[in-house]
Design a protein around this motif. Sequence first.
Motif, short mmCIF file in Angstrom:
data_model
loop_
_atom_site.label_atom_id
_atom_site.label_comp_id
_atom_site.label_asym_id
_atom_site.label_seq_id
_atom_site.Cartn_x
_atom_site.Cartn_y
_atom_site.Cartn_z
N ILE A 75 0.85 -1.19 0.00
CA ILE A 75 0.00 0.00 0.00
C ILE A 75 0.89 1.25 0.00
N LYS A 120 -10.58 -1.57 -1.02
CA LYS A 120 -9.83 -0.45 -1.60
C LYS A 120 -9.34 0.44 -0.47
N VAL A 121 -8.16 0.97 -0.65
CA VAL A 121 -7.57 1.77 0.43
C VAL A 121 -7.26 3.18 -0.08
N GLN A 122 -7.66 4.17 0.73
CA GLN A 122 -7.31 5.56 0.43
C GLN A 122 -6.18 5.96 1.36
N VAL A 123 -5.10 6.46 0.80
CA VAL A 123 -4.00 6.91 1.64
C VAL A 123 -4.07 8.43 1.75
N ALA A 124 -4.14 8.90 2.99
CA ALA A 124 -4.20 10.34 3.21
C ALA A 124 -2.87 10.97 2.82
N ALA A 125 -2.95 12.14 2.20
CA ALA A 125 -1.73 12.78 1.71
C ALA A 125 -0.84 13.22 2.87
N GLU A 146 -1.73 7.75 7.14
CA GLU A 146 -3.10 7.38 7.53
C GLU A 146 -3.79 6.70 6.36
N VAL A 147 -4.37 5.59 6.62
CA VAL A 147 -5.06 4.89 5.54
C VAL A 147 -6.53 4.73 5.89
N ASP A 148 -7.34 4.82 4.86
CA ASP A 148 -8.78 4.70 5.04
C ASP A 148 -9.24 3.47 4.25
N SER A 208 -11.86 1.17 2.68
CA SER A 208 -13.24 1.22 2.20
C SER A 208 -13.95 -0.08 2.52
N GLU A 234 -15.96 -0.82 -1.60
CA GLU A 234 -15.28 -1.14 -2.84
C GLU A 234 -14.21 -2.20 -2.60
#
Lengths: 290, 253
Positions: free
Chosen positions: A129, A170-175, A184-186, A188, A191
């Motif tokens: 990731i 699915k993973v969102q990585v905070a900038a 920080e990862v979010d 989902s 998805e």
Amino acid sequence: MVGLSVGEKHFIQGGIAQDLRSDGRKRLTYRHIQVETGVIPQADGSARVKMGATDVIGSVKAELGKPNPLQPDKGKVSLYVDCSPTAAPMFEGRGGEELSTELSATLQRCLLGGKNGAGAGIDLSSLSIVEGKVCWDLYIDCLVVSSDGNLLDALGAAIKAALSNTGIPKVQVAAAVSSDGQPEVDVSDEEFLQFDTSGVPVIVTLTKVGRHYIVDATSEEESQMSSAVSVSINREGRICGLTKRGGAGLDPSIVLDMISVAKHVSEQLINKLDSEIAAAEACEEESGHG
Amino acid sequence: MSGTAPATYSPSPTMQNKKRAPIFTDVDWVRPDGRGFRQCRGAFLRTGAANAASGSAYAEFGNTKVIVSVFGPRESKKAMMYSDIGRLNCNVSYTTFSTPIRGQGSDNKEFSSMLHKALEGAIILDSFPKTTVDVFALVLESGGSDLPVVVSCASLALADAGIMMYDVVASVSVSCLGKNLVIDPITEEESYQDGSMMITCMPSRNEVTQLTVTGEWSTPKIHEAMELCLDACSKLGDIMRSCLKEAASASQE
């Protein structure tokens, strides 16, 4: 252990020599393979595979973890097989431990490839990731529900089916990077990414009884084996791992012959498994919507 | 042994000073210890390493140092079921100081069962019914190809203990690094390897007792690697046999 009389032993050995085994199969015919996917709702992916009376469950769970410092761009996979005492009384207590470690080690060798991940059925870099910080840890746990020979092939098939049933969130990585350096990862929960299983090999075990080899041996047939060779082969026909079992020695030319027979058998097995998995997925989808 | 010494083994344990790991590219690289791709490390073998054991052996292949003791045949434990053939009990352990990071050697849990499988086909178990033979292997220093060295050393110890065997068991591994096959890899090479093959065999019977392959291989490559391993195994078998002969003639004097 299987208790067989002398007559029964001769019957099994003679049948194999004449290419007609006690359940009517030919030497290189598998038992009917039945695949069911999505059997464990708590896991990210799961499958149950039945080959005759052999019954195994494979489950895949993905968790966020830290990558190995030596391989920062790769995720981790751990594989464990549990032989439950419900399958056979000899698995009670520590009895199943030896078989468990042997099966786990063999499956690891066959599915996870070399030390640096080359030849692995699972693409470890797809589990990364954030390089060096966060990755997916894939836990593959298998359970032997009932055992009637050929556990390794069944477990290999169950893992293949479970992986194709696996959806990685699915993973969102905070900038912005938080103060402790961990991004920080979010994750989902809606998805999912389908796992690529085209490279996952199948395992073909050839059991040598007398002068002949058979596939998909039952435990009665396994008790008559002199040695067995398990070969894992992927869709391209390349060998991804190999282990020998049984004490008796083999001539090198026989080993090579067994590899080429296994390669031939694997083509049919891969196609059969793929269609079974596809059918199971379709069946699950239908019942899920209905 | 014949006058023309085989290129693969030389019984002189000379290790050059340590060099840093090169990056293994496909084209041109030298092995960290300066060997050719198809050249094994010098093998140093001695029997009778431990006094209390019925038989023992010490093996040193480059930096890999292993000691194996064999006890028995002795009476099986009371709890064991009756068996009209002998039992073989194998255990492989690492010293805590065998690896650069302390205690790392315990990762190799399956080595004990691999050693058992490699040896059981070679031992004439009918020759000692109702009893157990214990094989305890200790890796003093892990320098790569640990298991093959353990297996070869264990079969030497069994022979030293006078356990009846069909043949000595010799074992060699090859690593696949890029396009090259590298025999008898050291730790550094093993950590970079794309695949590996280990063969344990009885050279004079031409029988493979154990075979493991990891990584992705094409069939011609498997053929090539097997040929390489078997050739090295037969040479190692000769060295093992001459080591036993030497020990036997020394004790007669």
